[in-house]
Design an enzyme around this catalytic site. Structure first.
Site, PDB file in Angstrom:
ATOM      1  N   LYS A 122       0.856  -1.187   0.000  1.00  0.00           N
ATOM      2  CA  LYS A 122       0.000   0.000   0.000  1.00  0.00           C
ATOM      3  C   LYS A 122       0.893   1.238   0.000  1.00  0.00           C
ATOM      4  CE  LYS A 122      -3.891   2.148   2.397  1.00  0.00           C
ATOM      5  NZ  LYS A 122      -4.884   1.942   3.444  1.00  0.00           N
ATOM      6  N   GLY A 135      -0.762   7.846  -5.757  1.00  0.00           N
ATOM      7  CA  GLY A 135      -0.522   6.427  -5.471  1.00  0.00           C
ATOM      8  C   GLY A 135       0.326   6.194  -4.231  1.00  0.00           C
ATOM      9  N   ARG A 185       1.270  -5.524   3.226  1.00  0.00           N
ATOM     10  CA  ARG A 185       0.238  -6.161   4.030  1.00  0.00           C
ATOM     11  C   ARG A 185      -0.096  -7.547   3.481  1.00  0.00           C
ATOM     12  NH1 ARG A 185      -4.866  -1.939   3.185  1.00  0.00           N
ATOM     13  NH2 ARG A 185      -5.146  -2.272   0.960  1.00  0.00           N
ATOM     14  N   ASP A 261     -16.350  -0.214  -0.513  1.00  0.00           N
ATOM     15  CA  ASP A 261     -15.029  -0.604  -1.032  1.00  0.00           C
ATOM     16  C   ASP A 261     -14.057  -0.882   0.111  1.00  0.00           C
ATOM     17  OD1 ASP A 261     -15.586   2.336  -1.034  1.00  0.00           O
ATOM     18  OD2 ASP A 261     -13.419   2.458  -1.168  1.00  0.00           O
ATOM     19  N   ASN A 262     -14.454  -0.575   1.341  1.00  0.00           N
ATOM     20  CA  ASN A 262     -13.610  -0.890   2.496  1.00  0.00           C
ATOM     21  C   ASN A 262     -14.194  -2.051   3.305  1.00  0.00           C
ATOM     22  OD1 ASN A 262     -11.785   1.105   1.828  1.00  0.00           O
ATOM     23  ND2 ASN A 262     -12.730   2.649   3.144  1.00  0.00           N
ATOM     24  N   ASP A 271      -8.393  -1.698   5.349  1.00  0.00           N
ATOM     25  CA  ASP A 271      -8.186  -0.277   5.049  1.00  0.00           C
ATOM     26  C   ASP A 271      -8.303   0.602   6.291  1.00  0.00           C
ATOM     27  OD1 ASP A 271      -7.524  -0.836   2.504  1.00  0.00           O
ATOM     28  OD2 ASP A 271      -9.098   0.342   1.554  1.00  0.00           O
TER      29      ASP A 271
END
Ligand code: AMP
Ligand code: MG
Length: 502
Positions: A122, A135, A185, A261-262, A271
């Protein structure tokens, strides 16, 4: 006679077998991200627990090829990096395309023990899904995710894990210039509800079917023989989510950004952004400074989880085996409507254990709710109170607590009810105390503790990150040398502001 291998000491392959199942899906699911510079890359911390789990040495991440692969994106034999596309409901609004804007799946490994883990970076630089953003992830949020992932795992909460934390001299531009970091992760699966929403709402029905089949095989292989495998998968996601949210509520964890989305298909906490472990108990606690409406407030989490599960169900229901659409929808509804019951039961089980109750009785829920109302009214520290609870059987300790309370009669009324309830339990006080200490942590990742670790890490010194990681790996144990880490937060802690900026 076997000849020793002279290269053994420099083996780059730590005995992990790369299987990369996600990369085998068609190109519509992902892209191969490009390498990106990460100057002066260093490995600042590694998780001993996760290294053990994978059967690798921490030193692996301190040198090439892993160091380069985790930071600049240089080649790592066996890895097949991918960034995936997904969508999601963010604060209730559907966004048709999100994706791994700053996450790069290195690939999936099988360990010597036969476990499979996806490894993901990440903050490793832009991908096709970055939507103009850089990013990157800042040190601040990376330290928080790194520590929280491992702290939650040690608390027994289902979560994605953190293997390593990397630093760099690369500047990142947020409200101020901050140093960049990368977290390596690991999780059995990084699939999110949003992956299903992307293919469903964009009308890619064949791809959605492929994704469902992949998810069933990858994340729920035990359901292979179910009569209706897709309905069974939804049922299993609902069950895992209910358990996970019950864990959050019991431990006082507020996620802060429960967008779809989490939400993990595998029922893992995923997240870590503006999350917080609560200090003083406040049911309406909002940890995310940008969540002005309190959509993701602490006490909203079970309801939001159910709302998110409905969004997932909408993408799955046409693939149920029922003869008619109406029958499938009815079945999905019945499964979803059972979520509050499952959650409540899971939560009550945990809260009973926190109170030292081994048997289950009808009035227990009222006993718990009355206590929480007292704690909220008095602003009691959630973690410290439960840790101290067995010691309150000593009159002296109780008197001390009472000297700090506003409404002593209300507290005493609760205490008498609790004592009456305990009288129906078989355990000795000593056994009960031990059982309670095994579920009521002493050490949690409070915001102010993370803050101190962040400030040092930003200056290039990971020693406080390492110390905290060590303490939080044993949250239920007394660690007399670290007593101060279990103290109440200092006054400045209430000034810490957490937002989605990371
Ligand atoms: P988050 O709020 O971190 O859950 O991210 C929401 C979406 O924005 C996801 O698609 C992320 O991949 C993307 N995203 C967040 N931060 C960045 C960033 N700095 N660069 C690129 N994409 C990002
Ligand atoms: Mg996210």
């Amino acid at each position: 006679m076997s000849v020793p291998d002279p290269r053994a000491a420099q083996r780059t392959d730590p005995g992990l077998e790369w299987i990369n199942r996600f990369a085998r899906l068609p190109g519509a699911f992902h892209e191969t991200p490009a390498p990106a510079p990460f100057p002066d890359a260093t490995c600042l911390a590694t998780s001993p627990a996760m290294c053990d789990r994978l059967g690798v040495e921490a030193a692996l991440f301190e040198r090439d090829p892993w160091l380069g692969a985790c930071t600049h994106g240089s080649a790592l034999p066996g890895a097949e990096p991918r960034a995936s596309v997904y969508a999601g409901h963010q604060f209730g609004v559907f966004v048709p395309q999100l994706g791994d804007g700053r996450a790069k799946l290195l690939g999936e490994v099988r360990t010597a023990q036969g476990e499979t883990w996806e490894l993901q970076l990440k903050g490793a630089g832009p991908t096709r899904f970055s939507r103009g953003a850089d990013g990157r992830a800042v040190m601040r949020s990376s330290v928080r995710e790194y520590l929280a992932s491992e702290a939650m795992a040690a608390l027994g909460v289902p979560t994605t894990r953190a293997l390593a934390l990397f630093g760099s001299s690369l500047p990142v531009y947020r409200e101020r210039v901050e140093p960049a970091a990368i977290v390596l992760r690991a999780a059995p699966s990084f699939l999110r509800f949003g992956h299903f929403e992307y293919f469903h709402y964009n009308g890619y029905s064949e791809r959605l079917r492929e994704l469902i089949d992949y998810a069933r095989a990858h994340d729920y292989p035990e359901l292979a023989d179910a009569e209706d495998p897709v309905a069974a998968m939804l049922e299993a996601v609902i069950a895992r989510t209910a358990e996970m949210i019950a864990d959050w509520q019991a431990v006082g964890f507020c996620h802060g950004v429960m967008n779809t989305d989490n939400m993990s298909l595998a029922g893992l906490t995923i997240d870590y952004g503006p999350f917080a472990f609560m200090d003083a108990f406040d049911p309406g606690y909002i940890c995310n400074h940008t969540d002005q409406g309190g959509r993701y407030a602490f006490d909203q989490q079970p309801r939001v989880a159910q709302w998110n599960l409905v969004r997932l169900a909408e993408t799955l229901v046409i693939h149920f085996a029922d003869a008619t659409r109406e029958a499938a929808i009815e079945r999905a509804k019945a499964l979803l409507e059972d979520f509050p019951r499952q959650y409540r039961q899971a939560w009550l089980t945990r809260m009973r254990a926190k109170l030292g109750l081994q048997s289950a009785q009808e009035p227990d829920e009222a006993l718990v709710q009355d206590l929480l109302a007292r704690m909220a009214a008095e602003g009691m520290d959630y973690t410290r109170f439960f840790r101290q609870l067995p010691d309150l059987e000593q009159a002296e300790t109780r008197t001390q607590l009472e000297s700090e309370l506003e409404d002593v009669p209300a507290w005493q009324a609760w205490w008498s009810g609790y004592q009456a309830r305990l009288a129906q339990e078989g355990a000795t006080p000593a056994a009960r105390r031990a059982a309670m200490h095994a579920v009521n942590p002493k050490y949690i990742l409070r915001n102010h503790l993370a803050q101190a670790a962040i400030e040092q890490a930003e200056a290039g010194d990971p020693s406080e990150v390492l110390r905290l990681q060590r303490i939080l790996a044993r949250p239920f144990d007394e660690q007399p040398e670290f007593e101060a880490y279990a103290d109440l937060p200092p006054a400045w802690a209430s000034g810490i502001r957490l937002s989605c900026s990371s």
